[in-house]
Design a protein around this motif. Sequence first.
Motif, PDB file in Angstrom:
ATOM      1  N   ILE A 307       5.468 -26.144   9.415  1.00  0.00           N
ATOM      2  CA  ILE A 307       6.327 -25.243   8.648  1.00  0.00           C
ATOM      3  C   ILE A 307       6.355 -25.545   7.160  1.00  0.00           C
ATOM      4  N   GLY A 308       5.687 -26.609   6.712  1.00  0.00           N
ATOM      5  CA  GLY A 308       5.663 -26.900   5.286  1.00  0.00           C
ATOM      6  C   GLY A 308       4.784 -25.925   4.520  1.00  0.00           C
ATOM      7  N   MET A 309       4.969 -25.881   3.208  1.00  0.00           N
ATOM      8  CA  MET A 309       4.186 -24.992   2.350  1.00  0.00           C
ATOM      9  C   MET A 309       2.746 -25.490   2.259  1.00  0.00           C
ATOM     10  N   ARG A 310       1.796 -24.562   2.330  1.00  0.00           N
ATOM     11  CA  ARG A 310       0.374 -24.917   2.310  1.00  0.00           C
ATOM     12  C   ARG A 310      -0.028 -25.444   0.936  1.00  0.00           C
ATOM     13  N   ASP A 311      -0.776 -26.558   0.933  1.00  0.00           N
ATOM     14  CA  ASP A 311      -1.314 -27.130  -0.313  1.00  0.00           C
ATOM     15  C   ASP A 311      -0.214 -27.347  -1.353  1.00  0.00           C
ATOM     16  N   TYR A 312       0.942 -27.742  -0.873  1.00  0.00           N
ATOM     17  CA  TYR A 312       2.087 -27.877  -1.777  1.00  0.00           C
ATOM     18  C   TYR A 312       1.878 -29.007  -2.772  1.00  0.00           C
ATOM     19  N   ASN A 313       2.264 -28.750  -3.990  1.00  0.00           N
ATOM     20  CA  ASN A 313       2.249 -29.755  -5.044  1.00  0.00           C
ATOM     21  C   ASN A 313       3.539 -29.612  -5.839  1.00  0.00           C
ATOM     22  N   GLY A 314       4.375 -30.635  -5.776  1.00  0.00           N
ATOM     23  CA  GLY A 314       5.646 -30.549  -6.470  1.00  0.00           C
ATOM     24  C   GLY A 314       6.623 -31.588  -5.946  1.00  0.00           C
ATOM     25  N   PRO A 315       7.878 -31.514  -6.373  1.00  0.00           N
ATOM     26  CA  PRO A 315       8.876 -32.503  -5.963  1.00  0.00           C
ATOM     27  C   PRO A 315       9.455 -32.212  -4.578  1.00  0.00           C
ATOM     28  N   SER A 362       6.301 -14.984   2.476  1.00  0.00           N
ATOM     29  CA  SER A 362       7.489 -14.335   1.915  1.00  0.00           C
ATOM     30  C   SER A 362       8.011 -15.091   0.703  1.00  0.00           C
ATOM     31  N   GLY A 363       7.519 -16.305   0.515  1.00  0.00           N
ATOM     32  CA  GLY A 363       8.040 -17.153  -0.550  1.00  0.00           C
ATOM     33  C   GLY A 363       9.220 -17.991  -0.114  1.00  0.00           C
ATOM     34  N   TYR A 364       9.624 -17.830   1.157  1.00  0.00           N
ATOM     35  CA  TYR A 364      10.768 -18.567   1.698  1.00  0.00           C
ATOM     36  C   TYR A 364      10.323 -19.358   2.927  1.00  0.00           C
ATOM     37  N   PHE A 365      10.868 -20.576   3.061  1.00  0.00           N
ATOM     38  CA  PHE A 365      10.421 -21.467   4.122  1.00  0.00           C
ATOM     39  C   PHE A 365      11.613 -22.146   4.793  1.00  0.00           C
ATOM     40  N   MET A 366      11.392 -22.639   5.986  1.00  0.00           N
ATOM     41  CA  MET A 366      12.437 -23.315   6.747  1.00  0.00           C
ATOM     42  C   MET A 366      12.805 -24.635   6.087  1.00  0.00           C
ATOM     43  N   ARG A 367      14.080 -24.855   5.860  1.00  0.00           N
ATOM     44  CA  ARG A 367      14.552 -26.083   5.219  1.00  0.00           C
ATOM     45  C   ARG A 367      14.968 -27.155   6.222  1.00  0.00           C
ATOM     46  N   LYS A 368      15.545 -26.798   7.341  1.00  0.00           N
ATOM     47  CA  LYS A 368      16.175 -27.776   8.225  1.00  0.00           C
ATOM     48  C   LYS A 368      15.196 -28.832   8.744  1.00  0.00           C
ATOM     49  N   TYR A 369      13.978 -28.414   9.028  1.00  0.00           N
ATOM     50  CA  TYR A 369      12.978 -29.363   9.519  1.00  0.00           C
ATOM     51  C   TYR A 369      11.812 -29.495   8.545  1.00  0.00           C
TER      52      TYR A 369
END
Length: 504
Positions: A307-315, A362-369
Amino acid sequence: MNKLNKTKSFWVSLSLALALVLGSCSKDFLDTRPVGRVLEVNYYQTQDQAFEALVSVYDVLQWNDQWGFTMFRFLQNVASDDTYAGGSDASDQPSWVAYDNFTLTPNLGPQRGFWQKCYKGIYRANLYLERIDGIEEASEPFRVRTKAEAKFLRAKFYFDLVRLFGNVPFIDHTLGAEEYFTIDQVGPESVYPLIISDLEAAIVDLPTSVSSNQLGRVTKGAAEALLARVLLFENDELKMGQVASLCESVIQSGEYSLLSSYGEIWTKDGEWSTESVFEITYSENSTSDWGSFGWGGGEGNVGVQFIGMRDYNGPTYATGWGFCPVSTELQGDMMGDPRYSQTIVDASVIPGASYTPGYQNSGYFMRKYAPLASNVAPDGDPALNWGNNIREIRYADVLLMAAEGLARSNGSEGTARTYLNEVRNRVGLPPVSSSGSQLLDDIYTERRFELATEGHRFFDLLRTGRAEQVLGGQGFVQSIHQYLPIPQQEIDASQGVLTQNPGY
């Protein structure tokens, strides 16, 4: 997927001794390390062996990899209006896409993984219940408690099967070869009595609490809460008073309470907190890699990676694979709700962050997990070793089930409002003062926001008769999609014992 059973159907795998591949859950009491395989004929000789066998039943709860990636809670989000399927593109996980837009077929969808997992759990529980009384050195308290645990687990596996498939083979003992093709495929009305009787028996014999080194073992409160959930889904108005009574027993036990901070639930410190009635336990310390993952899935929660963002780079976050992007419907509905920031990640407002948009982005992702950078496993493949526990039953859910049971059984509306408002007060929402049908609607709305992206929404829509109204735009048709198709591979192997669910 256990390689021993990789090419076996459910029907064939029933004949295997299974050799008790004792996967360790690696936290607290579940930290039981496998030391090799022991033939079943030589097993169940000592109390220690019995305990290891019990752990092997618990271990099935973790499995996310039976015939593909089949994370139960996350896939229920996909089926609901909480999230989309996501991934890199529509071909990334076709079974997820099929569940999202209800283009399921007997050969396409997550059904084979769910089926295999549940029946392997049932087999292990049945075997345990048959063997434990034959171990002479096992103490009576050990027998009583562990049989109650096995019954809870068997009930859990059957409940998942009934909700997913409706019409399933009924197996309450280990089968001899002569029975394989004579078992009955029955409807929910024939399975619920076993589920209910198992949980009622478990309630009597389970402890009210466990010590810190036994976290992960079920308690009386967990069995009461699961039985309440079963009765709610069974949807018999005459049993709503029992739902309320079961939940009030959990509430009055004094063992559970809401955490003061909603966000704390999803932290490491929030695992097995006073709000946790039951969790499925994972570990970041199992050092799994892709070689060991193919042998039972390891002990980490690969769903977190999904469920994480693909190729994420950031804090803050670590990279993921882009599945389960939050739907614009849920995002819009939750705007202004105090739980928004702990439920939904808005990628556009993370300073300096970037990611690769995937399918249905959508630009929105699951936060809880969500995969947090601070939780990356120290060893092994990071994608396979997330230690985030699944909060299977939360105290907030118990309060809302109690409120619903009271509202649907002509119980005290004042008490129902008290429970509902306790959940609302925790996040600073004003109390409601509604009654009658409006009170019930308010309870359902609160479930929508309090439990969002936790995998309950789809089943809530089914049991309240609102699934076609809400999910019709996704392709949901009640007469077909209330159940998954029976896996075609199982039908083919059953020699005429199994029949397909209607519409498939």
